[in-house]
Design a protein around this motif. Sequence first.
Motif, PDB file in Angstrom:
ATOM      1  N   LYS A   1      -2.509   7.012   1.338  1.00 52.00           N
ATOM      2  CA  LYS A   1      -2.246   7.277   2.763  1.00 52.00           C
ATOM      3  C   LYS A   1      -1.134   8.322   2.824  1.00 52.00           C
TER       4      LYS A   1
ATOM      5  N   ASP B   1     -10.028   5.514  11.109  1.00 49.77           N
ATOM      6  CA  ASP B   1     -10.535   4.134  11.157  1.00 49.77           C
ATOM      7  C   ASP B   1     -11.608   3.935  10.091  1.00 49.77           C
TER       8      ASP B   1
ATOM      9  N   THR C   1      -6.882  -3.517   8.384  1.00 46.87           N
ATOM     10  CA  THR C   1      -7.684  -4.133   9.455  1.00 46.87           C
ATOM     11  C   THR C   1      -9.086  -4.442   8.924  1.00 46.87           C
TER      12      THR C   1
ATOM     13  N   THR D   1     -12.529  -0.096  12.709  1.00 46.15           N
ATOM     14  CA  THR D   1     -11.309  -0.893  12.575  1.00 46.15           C
ATOM     15  C   THR D   1     -10.147  -0.011  12.127  1.00 46.15           C
TER      16      THR D   1
ATOM     17  N   TYR E   1      -3.032  15.041   6.654  1.00 47.89           N
ATOM     18  CA  TYR E   1      -4.226  14.563   7.366  1.00 47.89           C
ATOM     19  C   TYR E   1      -5.137  15.693   7.822  1.00 47.89           C
TER      20      TYR E   1
ATOM     21  N   GLY F   1      -8.527  -0.089   4.257  1.00 46.32           N
ATOM     22  CA  GLY F   1      -7.895  -0.435   5.534  1.00 46.32           C
ATOM     23  C   GLY F   1      -7.479  -1.897   5.574  1.00 46.32           C
TER      24      GLY F   1
ATOM     25  N   ASN G   1      -8.870  15.078   7.974  1.00 46.59           N
ATOM     26  CA  ASN G   1      -9.275  14.231   9.104  1.00 46.59           C
ATOM     27  C   ASN G   1      -9.113  14.970  10.439  1.00 46.59           C
TER      28      ASN G   1
ATOM     29  N   ARG H   1       0.837  -1.212   0.000  1.00 47.26           N
ATOM     30  CA  ARG H   1       0.000   0.000   0.000  1.00 47.26           C
ATOM     31  C   ARG H   1       0.869   1.257   0.000  1.00 47.26           C
TER      32      ARG H   1
ATOM     33  N   GLU I   1     -15.795   7.173   6.221  1.00 48.51           N
ATOM     34  CA  GLU I   1     -14.987   6.500   7.247  1.00 48.51           C
ATOM     35  C   GLU I   1     -14.782   7.460   8.407  1.00 48.51           C
ATOM     36  N   CYS I   2     -14.073   6.998   9.425  1.00 49.47           N
ATOM     37  CA  CYS I   2     -13.759   7.886  10.552  1.00 49.47           C
ATOM     38  C   CYS I   2     -12.412   8.560  10.288  1.00 49.47           C
ATOM     39  N   THR I   3     -11.956   9.368  11.237  1.00 45.32           N
ATOM     40  CA  THR I   3     -10.756  10.167  10.970  1.00 45.32           C
ATOM     41  C   THR I   3      -9.511   9.294  10.823  1.00 45.32           C
TER      42      THR I   3
HETATM   43  N1  PMP Z   1      -9.043   5.284   7.418  1.00 39.05           N
HETATM   44  C1  PMP Z   1      -8.122   6.216   7.702  1.00 39.05           C
HETATM   45  C2  PMP Z   1      -8.371   7.621   7.279  1.00 39.05           C
HETATM   46  C3  PMP Z   1      -6.950   5.871   8.387  1.00 39.05           C
HETATM   47  O1  PMP Z   1      -6.036   6.802   8.664  1.00 39.05           O
HETATM   48  C4  PMP Z   1      -6.769   4.523   8.792  1.00 39.05           C
HETATM   49  C5  PMP Z   1      -5.562   4.065   9.559  1.00 39.05           C
HETATM   50  N2  PMP Z   1      -4.503   4.799   9.564  1.00 39.05           N
HETATM   51  C6  PMP Z   1      -7.746   3.578   8.474  1.00 39.05           C
HETATM   52  C7  PMP Z   1      -8.866   3.996   7.777  1.00 39.05           C
HETATM   53  C8  PMP Z   1      -7.580   2.134   8.848  1.00 39.05           C
HETATM   54  O2  PMP Z   1      -6.619   1.521   8.026  1.00 39.05           O
HETATM   55  P1  PMP Z   1      -5.704   0.320   8.529  1.00 39.05           P
HETATM   56  O3  PMP Z   1      -6.623  -0.727   9.032  1.00 39.05           O
HETATM   57  O4  PMP Z   1      -4.947  -0.115   7.340  1.00 39.05           O
HETATM   58  O5  PMP Z   1      -4.842   0.849   9.620  1.00 39.05           O
END
Ligand code: PMP
Length: 290
Positions: free
Chosen positions: A151, A188, A212, A246, A155, A210, A158, A52, A184-186
């Motif tokens: 990624k 997760d 996870t 997650t 940020y 993600g 977020n 990734r 999604e969340c900030t």
């Molecule tokens: N969404 C965002 C915006 C994130 O920053 C993250 C983790 N850093 C995730 C989702 C979850 O991704 P992962 O499970 O790969 O950590």
Amino acid sequence: MPKLIWLNGNLVPPEQATVSVFDHGLLYGDGVFEGIRVYNHRVFKLATHLNRLYESAKSIRLNIPITLQDLTEATHATVKANGVQNGYIRLCVTRGAGTLGLNPFACPTPNIFIIVDAITLYPAELYDKGLAVITSSVVRNHPAALSPRVKSLNYLNNILAKIEAIDAGVLEAVMLNPQGYIAECTGDNIFIVKDGVLYSPPLHAGVLEGITMTTVLRLATEAGIEIRRPDLTKHDLYIADEMFLTGTAAEVIPVTKVDNRTVGEGEVGPMTQLLINAFKNLVSNNAPED
Ligand code: PMP
């Protein structure tokens, strides 16, 4: 405090792990990163994380100047040098030092650093009680502006939502996409359960893919759980039976309140608990490295 930081090929004490004020990672948030877990001395899903990372870098025209194999070895070496059994890895690739002005091609050499440390995102008791969240007025980045699948080191989108959450007295915010659907969340990904079916927003909703999330989807499939990924609205969250988030740092954390509405019975639901247990079981012994 970590003992040694890996910086551009060398393991150095934290006070020597510095980059230039002209680094575009700092000046413009220009760069990419990964957050990775160490469970029982094993680097969880390292190959998937590094894949990734290289994909994020390719998307923003950033050439990571070392091979995947060398970066894999550097990550393992940093974990070993810090004697970490369970912890968190922050691996960053910045655009590097350049001139003032946006032009990334004026930055000849990316900086790469690997920090191995501890991380606590949410208080431990919330894994039993569940988290309260809000939906944020801050819209998640439009994928045509900056894809949430990258990624990146930027940020701010977020962070603005996180500020809104903290102002509202909760620890996390759910972000909607420009169409008004749940993204999604900030930091997760989000899941809900309704009538025995597991739901999570589709990738086209503008979410990070993600690791996870992908792991939990696989565990759910193995448990025979039906999964659907349609566009979801705030209403879907308000009438959900269960909800959880997650992420690498958060792992799997239940949500029991959203915008002051109680989720289901206000307790950790049975499917959430099953998936928390399955995830714990996966990472507790021989956490897979790819
Ligand atoms: N969404 C965002 C915006 C994130 O920053 C993250 C983790 N850093 C995730 C989702 C979850 O991704 P992962 O499970 O790969 O950590």
